[in-house]
Design an enzyme around this catalytic site. Sequence first.
Site, PDB file in Angstrom:
ATOM      1  N   GLU A 296       0.819  -1.251   0.023  1.00 44.66           N
ATOM      2  CA  GLU A 296       0.055   0.174   0.048  1.00 44.66           C
ATOM      3  C   GLU A 296       0.860   1.350  -0.034  1.00 44.66           C
ATOM      4  O   GLU A 296       0.700   2.127   0.818  1.00 44.66           O
ATOM      5  CB  GLU A 296      -1.099  -0.027   1.053  1.00 44.66           C
ATOM      6  CG  GLU A 296      -1.726  -1.434   1.101  1.00 44.66           C
ATOM      7  CD  GLU A 296      -2.843  -1.315   2.324  1.00 44.66           C
ATOM      8  OE1 GLU A 296      -2.605  -0.536   3.206  1.00 44.66           O
ATOM      9  OE2 GLU A 296      -3.630  -2.163   2.182  1.00 44.66           O
TER      10      GLU A 296
ATOM     11  N   ASN B 224       2.319  -4.743  -3.316  1.00 42.68           N
ATOM     12  CA  ASN B 224       0.910  -5.265  -3.289  1.00 42.68           C
ATOM     13  C   ASN B 224       0.137  -3.926  -2.963  1.00 42.68           C
ATOM     14  O   ASN B 224       0.729  -2.970  -2.253  1.00 42.68           O
ATOM     15  CB  ASN B 224       0.767  -6.040  -1.789  1.00 42.68           C
ATOM     16  CG  ASN B 224      -0.298  -6.831  -1.705  1.00 42.68           C
ATOM     17  OD1 ASN B 224      -0.875  -7.096  -2.724  1.00 42.68           O
ATOM     18  ND2 ASN B 224      -1.015  -6.735  -0.577  1.00 42.68           N
TER      19      ASN B 224
ATOM     20  N   HIS C 192     -10.213  -6.648  -2.508  1.00 43.40           N
ATOM     21  CA  HIS C 192     -11.282  -6.407  -1.486  1.00 43.40           C
ATOM     22  C   HIS C 192     -12.365  -5.997  -2.189  1.00 43.40           C
ATOM     23  O   HIS C 192     -12.356  -4.710  -2.352  1.00 43.40           O
ATOM     24  CB  HIS C 192     -10.716  -5.525  -0.292  1.00 43.40           C
ATOM     25  CG  HIS C 192      -9.526  -6.314   0.448  1.00 43.40           C
ATOM     26  ND1 HIS C 192      -9.801  -7.430   1.236  1.00 43.40           N
ATOM     27  CD2 HIS C 192      -8.430  -5.815   0.390  1.00 43.40           C
ATOM     28  CE1 HIS C 192      -8.818  -7.529   1.843  1.00 43.40           C
ATOM     29  NE2 HIS C 192      -7.763  -6.982   1.385  1.00 43.40           N
TER      30      HIS C 192
ATOM     31  N   GLU D 223      -5.392 -11.045  -1.665  1.00 45.25           N
ATOM     32  CA  GLU D 223      -6.529 -10.827  -0.361  1.00 45.25           C
ATOM     33  C   GLU D 223      -7.740 -10.746  -0.713  1.00 45.25           C
ATOM     34  O   GLU D 223      -8.611 -10.062  -0.169  1.00 45.25           O
ATOM     35  CB  GLU D 223      -5.946  -9.675   0.304  1.00 45.25           C
ATOM     36  CG  GLU D 223      -4.477  -9.361   0.617  1.00 45.25           C
ATOM     37  CD  GLU D 223      -4.321  -8.119   1.417  1.00 45.25           C
ATOM     38  OE1 GLU D 223      -5.282  -7.355   1.858  1.00 45.25           O
ATOM     39  OE2 GLU D 223      -2.906  -7.718   1.587  1.00 45.25           O
TER      40      GLU D 223
ATOM     41  N   ASP E  33     -11.717 -11.008  -0.973  1.00 48.23           N
ATOM     42  CA  ASP E  33     -12.706 -11.192  -0.096  1.00 48.23           C
ATOM     43  C   ASP E  33     -13.799 -10.375  -1.084  1.00 48.23           C
ATOM     44  O   ASP E  33     -13.592  -9.445  -1.524  1.00 48.23           O
ATOM     45  CB  ASP E  33     -12.712 -11.088   1.056  1.00 48.23           C
ATOM     46  CG  ASP E  33     -12.116  -9.708   1.531  1.00 48.23           C
ATOM     47  OD1 ASP E  33     -12.267  -8.646   0.790  1.00 48.23           O
ATOM     48  OD2 ASP E  33     -11.672  -9.487   2.547  1.00 48.23           O
TER      49      ASP E  33
END
Length: 341
Positions: A93, A144, A181, A210, A212
């Site tokens: 990030e 990432n 996400h 990641e 979801d």
Amino acid sequence: ENEMKFDATEPGRNQFSYGGADAVTGAASRNGQAVRGHTLAWHKQVAAWVSQDGVKNNNNYSRRELLDILKNHIFNVVGRYKGSVREWDVCNEVLDDDQSIVRTNPDAYTLRPSIWATHIGEEFIDSAFVWAHQADPEAKLYINDYNVEFAGNAKTEAYYNLVKRLQKSGVPIDGCGLQCHLTTGQLDTLKLEKNIRRYADMDLDCIITELDIALANPHAADALTLQAKEYGAVTRVFLRNDNCPSMLMWGISDNHSWRQNKPLLFDSDLQPKPAYYNVHAQMRLAAERAGQSGIEDIRGDETIVSTRYIDLYGRPTTQNGLVIEVNTYSDGSVKAVKKVY
Ligand code: XIL
């Protein structure tokens, strides 16, 4: 999720604490699983002795000291898991949320303020990758970020610009991670795949780190079906792109997620959801197409409540020729089988 972050692994200066991370790598090795390491340089979950909030230099370290701190951290952590962590999120990030700069300068990007970026400078990224590579030359190294999934979006373009810059500078980077996400209704598989493919043109991986998918309307009758479709669609993009060798879920069951609205594959009782069955079905189909066997049929014998047909790219089609028959069962689960009519 948290065991390899800075505050967990180096809670005091040069005092390393590996209990949690060792538990993860130990369990993985007993079960023949590969491990992604997450993460070495981030602006969150930084130990308080480095920075109180991940941005402020409240201990007044010099630039040289911060470089030494980061280098020592990376050499220790990556060195310890040499051979047992297959890939690392070296920097996490680093981009600012506001990337309007790409509208006026199509090659630009803006870094977010952090203890590393603000008090070392952008070179902290280059150095972090070089140190990680020195500490474990076999490990794959990734950057990432979030909101970088869909081509055309300003932050996605800024991410691409940054990765290009790193590669041009000779930084030992293997690729970039898309956190993914998501919330139902957001997925655009064309833009996701376009994004992944342009990294293949640069000989870089572009992986899903990641995943979801939270329910936009948790009370809608078809909420879990829509979620299952989107999980399946992401899985197909993953399976058909060779430069996308990893797809990870950010957690297992809905009650242990960092997000609200049931984003994962298992419910709070650890029962598989429709999304689980669809991810499984897509993997089984891909294995069958590749002539492999070994992915077992996981269904019981509930009755079929609806059937639809899709082609090998997931597009709706009719019951004609080579198709994938997707059956929804009375327990809400979904199973796909390849058939020729
Ligand atoms: C999250 C964890 O899941 C939570 O348990 C923790 O409280 C905060 O961090 N992007 C990342 C992850 O890169 O490290 C974050 O993990 C979720 C967002």
